[in-house]
Design an enzyme around this catalytic site. Structure first.
Site, short mmCIF file in Angstrom:
data_model
loop_
_atom_site.label_atom_id
_atom_site.label_comp_id
_atom_site.label_asym_id
_atom_site.label_seq_id
_atom_site.Cartn_x
_atom_site.Cartn_y
_atom_site.Cartn_z
N SER A 242 0.84 -1.19 0.00
CA SER A 242 0.00 0.00 0.00
C SER A 242 0.88 1.25 0.00
O SER A 242 1.73 1.42 -0.88
CB SER A 242 -0.93 -0.05 1.22
OG SER A 242 -1.97 0.88 1.14
N ASP A 299 -8.71 -4.95 -6.06
CA ASP A 299 -8.24 -3.95 -5.11
C ASP A 299 -8.22 -2.58 -5.76
O ASP A 299 -7.71 -2.40 -6.87
CB ASP A 299 -6.83 -4.35 -4.63
CG ASP A 299 -6.31 -3.47 -3.51
OD1 ASP A 299 -7.09 -2.63 -3.00
OD2 ASP A 299 -5.13 -3.62 -3.15
N HIS A 360 -7.73 -5.56 -0.12
CA HIS A 360 -6.47 -4.84 0.05
C HIS A 360 -5.53 -5.50 1.07
O HIS A 360 -4.36 -5.15 1.14
CB HIS A 360 -6.77 -3.40 0.49
CG HIS A 360 -5.60 -2.48 0.45
ND1 HIS A 360 -4.84 -2.27 -0.68
CD2 HIS A 360 -5.03 -1.70 1.42
CE1 HIS A 360 -3.88 -1.40 -0.42
NE2 HIS A 360 -3.97 -1.06 0.86
#
Length: 484
Positions: A242, A299, A360
């Site tokens: 991320s 995602d 995610h």
């Protein structure tokens, strides 16, 4: 109380035709010597013919680096009621032991702290306590180096940097800043929020008197110099999930410029967003950074900043008009490197429902990589990674498996029973307190030329260049995409 081997349930076969996992079997394959293939596995040929189908040795290496990134979550104090919120639970010398990662053969040498001078979408956590360890900094990652045995297996001394990310994907779409900021010479630009986390410092902040960039690069220079003077080959592998994936690319960019061609630099990222413009993508390629991005098909984070049509605009598939519109909207972002796309719909262990956090989750990513053979194949029946990890911080594992949701919890939410019969937050002994970066000499005061003035004093510059309408467009396009 111990458990006799005879009482261990041998096989977990919950549904007919579902792959089985032996509960008394190792969760990873035997290590193999990859010294002769190291360059290939780290992208010397851009992972050509290694992703389709996925090379077994590469799969193991991807999972290894992913677990290093996961360690940055598992050791992080997210509890805003704790005065240590935003720090690491463990000392660097015990991190891998506490998280059962010593099997990978690395030792942590340095912790990295970061701050930001703009409002971020909860990328940084802050304690509600007045006596908090820090109101400005967050523990953001660490540097580790391979042991002698692991170095022999790899054929080199591998230095790893693992960056912590975020687990709140919806806030990316709502709050991510789309403004591009210059990085170095030429037209290279990157997203200003990512750059702020990487380069911001403050003389008044105990843990961020040096920026994350300065902290990590000082440690890397020391380690590279130490091992190269011993005549060893040295490599640098940077990983993150991320936001951590974005920081990994900024770190790789700076490291590759700093070490020139002396040290091969590669980045293996998970759920990483777009970080910079086309010039940034081209610059990384020019300076030899090898990037492998792992993305989960549904995602949303790898699809921002910008939205699903951006890559088409960049590639001129929509012509000059598309490029002109993108540039005016500051959405001229481009992904870098090779991509390994996994698909959550392939796993028989995961609930097939819309769940942004689940899509995610890094543990979901690692589960999908472990089960991936090729884009046209089903989930691997001989996948070894423990599927219970899926529910570590989600409720994505199918109910038939009988693994509780969000099962990884700090004992008693961190409270202890004191001598007076009260439940209180424990006082950390001095060795367990967050340790600020050591003071640098005057020679270290200036930033590396590769960042060229990017490091900045904290000014609380509250930017307002969020584009709410882009969020609406994105969600409409994303909803259409997910239904395909």
């Amino acid at each position: 109380m111990g458990i006799h081997s005879s009482s261990i349930r041998k096989v977990s076969c919950i549904i007919e035709d579902m792959p089985c996992q032996r509960l008394d079997a190792p969760t990873m394959s035997m290590k193999e010597n990859i010294s002769s293939r190291w360059h290939e596995l780290h992208g010397s040929n851009y992972w050509e013919n290694l992703l389709e189908p996925l090379d077994p040795s590469l799969r193991r290496e991807i999972v290894k680096y992913g677990e290093f990134a996961q360690a940055a979550y598992d050791s992080f104090d997210f509890d805003t009621n704790s005065k240590y919120c935003g720090s690491n639970y463990y000392r660097k010398d015990e991190l891998f032991d506490k998280l059962h990662l010593t099997r990978h053969g690395y030792k942590v040498t340095k912790y990295i702290y970061a701050m930001s001078d703009i409002i971020m979408p909860r990328w940084l956590e802050t304690s509600l306590e007045d006596s908090a360890w820090s109101k400005e900094s967050n523990w953001m990652g660490y540097v580790a180096v391979s042991t002698d045995d692991e170095s022999e297996r790899l054929g080199r001394r591998d230095i790893v940097v693992a960056w912590r990310g975020t687990i709140a994907p919806a806030e990316w779409v709502q709050n991510v800043k789309v403004q591009l900021s210059p990085l170095g010479e030429g037209n290279v630009k990157v997203e200003q929020g990512f750059l702020s986390v990487y380069t911001t410092k403050s003389k008044s902040c105990k843990y961020s008197k040096k920026s994350a960039s300065q902290q990590v690069m000082k440690e890397l220079k020391n380690l590279v110099s130490f091992y190269m003077e011993k005549g060893e080959e040295v490599s640098l592998t940077i990983t993150g999930h991320s936001l951590g994936g974005a920081l990994a690319l900024l770190n790789a960019h700076e490291a590759a410029i700093t070490f020139a061609n002396d040290v091969p630099v590669s980045a293996i990222t998970f759920a990483g967003p777009r970080v910079g413009n086309i010039a940034f993508r081209d610059k990384l390629d020019k300076i030899g950074v090898k990037v492998l991005r792992v993305v989960n098909k549904p995602d949303i984070v790898p699809k921002v900043p910008g939205f699903g049509l951006m890559d088409a605009m960049i590639d001129n598939k929509l012509g000059k008009l598309g490029r002109s519109i993108a540039q005016k909207l500051h959405w001229t972002y481009a992904h870098v490197g090779a991509e390994l796309e996994v698909d959550i719909s392939k796993s028989p262990f995961v609930k097939q429902e819309f769940n942004l956090v689940g899509f995610h989750s890094l543990e979901i990513y690692l589960h999908l990589v472990d089960g991936y053979h090729s884009s046209k194949s089903e989930f691997r029946k001989d996948a070894k990674r423990d599927f219970a990890l899926i529910n570590k911080s989600t409720d994505m594992l199918i109910d038939d498996v009988k693994i509780p949701e969000n099962w990884r919890q700090v004992s008693n939410r961190g409270l202890v029973y004191n001598e007076y019969g009260r439940w209180v937050e424990p006082t950390r002994v001095e060795d367990d307190l967050p340790s600020p970066p050591s003071e640098s000499s005057d020679d270290d005061e200036s930033d590396d030329s590769s960042m060229e003035g990017a490091s900045q004093e904290r000014q609380m510059n509250i930017t307002k260049d969020i584009v709410p309408f882009s969020c609406i467009i994105f969600f409409v396009l994303y909803s259409f995409y997910f239904r395909q």
